[in-house]
Design a protein around this motif. Structure first.
Motif: not given
Length: 496
Positions: A439-440, A442-447, A450
């Motif tokens: 989950e962590n 995925d969040r860093k990947q999305a940031d 973007q």
């Protein structure tokens, strides 16, 4: 004012003189006449005004290697025209081919030696790719080994070379400039600042990592990191390590950056439509070895490390189970030395690469994996996570993760890159006590995605204009049709 037609360092003036009603006083206290003061002051301004313009040379597109794509030719021509430039291009978009062609053209233009610095084991890979393009690359370990043409070595041997002996240098995987106080970064900036032709190549840097961008600007001689920060940025929230762009400076900053950097995630971003530049599907599998779901909540670094040690055997056994039941190549990443040793013991036909291994073993193992002679490679992202092209493999395992998202991202991109023909499977094996690792990520990947897309969007039009401008400058006019002037009738009138 920023001039986007060339690499320009905004003039700045530092005045060590004191001022009074009588004019400018020399720091040493020597008395000068008014005219002498004025002349000295004007000379002082000339010394302090530093304007860096394009220092390269023009070359016609038809002269470049025919195996290069159109966008690669345009970027190489642009970088040659600049003389000192950066190519920030995503994994698998041809950075090696572009830097080789750039280096070869610099050699032909200057008749001098060009040196490429690369991560360990990348030298052999670069030499092989050079042969495919008809470009000779000589691997060297010291200054005495260098030959006229293109030479390549790894960062660890930097102190064995003499900067003034080269007319051009290339930094492959130039994210090594990231650290503000790093040994390699300082060596490049202090020792190679007078080399006339410079090129830095890396995947698109994180848009908010302004230290890395500032170090690249300083490497190219455009502006120091401190000057860049003071001109375009302000401290954010009182934290000296956090900077944000000034509101009025955002557009100008990206214009300035695009004068010496090319940003590209995909050739389509710059208007080039080429088949084959599509990433295959990627699937991230999270395997929890000692529970059904990870423990919720934020853990300290010490708690995560303890959880990794407690679950080491279970994680290594699970990784071995996946690899030993398959006939395909596997890339197995680890974070701890104990993990590396245990994985090598449990996994059949595996080769282990450790930090303490000799360079010869590291290079042979990584090249063996490239040539599909090694079934499974066990190593750390910090050792082999940068520079290698491993599209031959499409399955990898992380049995341990550091807190560096960059290392994780680069490790994944060794296999998941343009040119990969198979769907990629990434397995993350963790302990439930480590928390929500996937989950962590995925969040860093999305940031990251973007921010990177935002940067590409901001610089896309500027970069396209820069490339077109270079094309116009360097393409000579060659008339194909002889112009015929009409026969004008004689004029018999009176001219008053």
């Amino acid at each position: 004012m920023i001039e986007t037609s060339s690499m320009v360092r905004t003039p700045y003036v530092i005045l060590p003189y004191s001022m009074d009603d009588s004019g400018i006083q020399p720091p040493c206290g020597k008395e000068h006449t008014g005219d002498e003061k004025l002349v000295e002051y004007q000379e002082f301004l000339k010394r302090k005004r530093f304007v860096l313009e394009s220092s390269g040379f023009d070359i016609d597109q038809e002269q470049l290697n025919p195996k290069l794509y159109a966008y690669e030719k345009d970027i190489v021509r642009w970088a040659l025209k600049k003389g000192k430039a950066c190519i920030f291009s995503d994994c698998g978009t041809g950075k090696t081919a572009m830097q080789l062609e750039w280096a070869w053209r610099v050699h032909l233009h200057t008749h001098g030696k060009v040196l490429i610095f690369a991560p360990l084991a990348v030298a052999e890979q670069t030499k092989k790719e050079g042969a495919a393009f008809g470009i000779s690359v000589h691997i060297c370990t010291s200054q005495e080994d260098c030959q006229p043409g293109i030479n390549i070595t790894n960062y660890e041997k930097m102190d064995r070379f003499v900067a003034k002996e080269f007319t051009g240098i290339v930094i492959d995987e130039s994210s090594v400039l990231k650290s503000y106080s790093g040994k390699i970064r300082n060596a490049f900036l202090n020792n190679y600042h007078e080399v006339p032709y410079k090129l830095a190549c890396t995947a698109t840097p994180a848009p908010n990592d302004y230290t890395e961008i500032g170090n690249h600007a300083e490497f190219c001689g455009v502006m120091t990191r401190a000057e860049m920060l003071s001109m375009f940025f302000v401290h954010d929230g009182g934290q000296t390590s956090k900077w944000r762009l000034k509101g009025h400076a955002q557009e100008v900053f990206w214009q300035w950056l695009a004068t010496f950097c090319v940003f590209m995630v995909d050739p389509k971003d710059l208007g080039y439509h080429i088949q084959g530049f599509d990433l295959p599907p990627i699937t991230i599998h999270e395997i929890v070895v000692d529970g059904e779901t990870p423990v919720a909540g934020k853990l300290t670094l010490a708690e995560r490390r303890e959880a990794r040690k407690d679950s080491l055997e279970l994680r290594c056994q699970k990784a071995a189970e996946l690899v030993n039941s398959s006939n395909e190549q596997w890339l197995v990443w680890c974070d701890l030395n104990a993990e590396s040793s245990r994985l090598h013991t449990l996994i059949k036909d595996s080769i282990e690469v450790k930090g303490t291994d000799k360079p010869e073993h590291k290079g042979a193992a990584m090249l063996g994996f490239s040539n599909e002679k090694v079934k499974t490679l066990v190593t750390k992202p910090s050792i082999a996570g940068f520079g290698m092209n491993w599209q031959n493999c499409h399955k990898m395992i992380f049995t341990g993760l550091s807190d560096s998202f960059e290392q994780y991202y680069q490790a994944v991109r060794r296999c998941w890159r343009y040119g990969q023909k198979n769907p990629v499977d990434v397995y993350i094996i963790i302990s439930a006590k480590e928390g929500c690792v996937k989950e962590n990520i995925d969040r860093k990947q999305a940031d990251f995605q973007q921010m990177r897309l935002k940067m590409a969007k901001l610089t896309k039009e500027i970069t396209k204009k820069e490339l077109r401008r270079t094309c116009r400058i360097s393409t000579p006019y060659e008339p194909k049709v002889t112009m015929e002037l009409p026969e004008w009738p004689e004029f018999h009138g009176k001219v008053s």
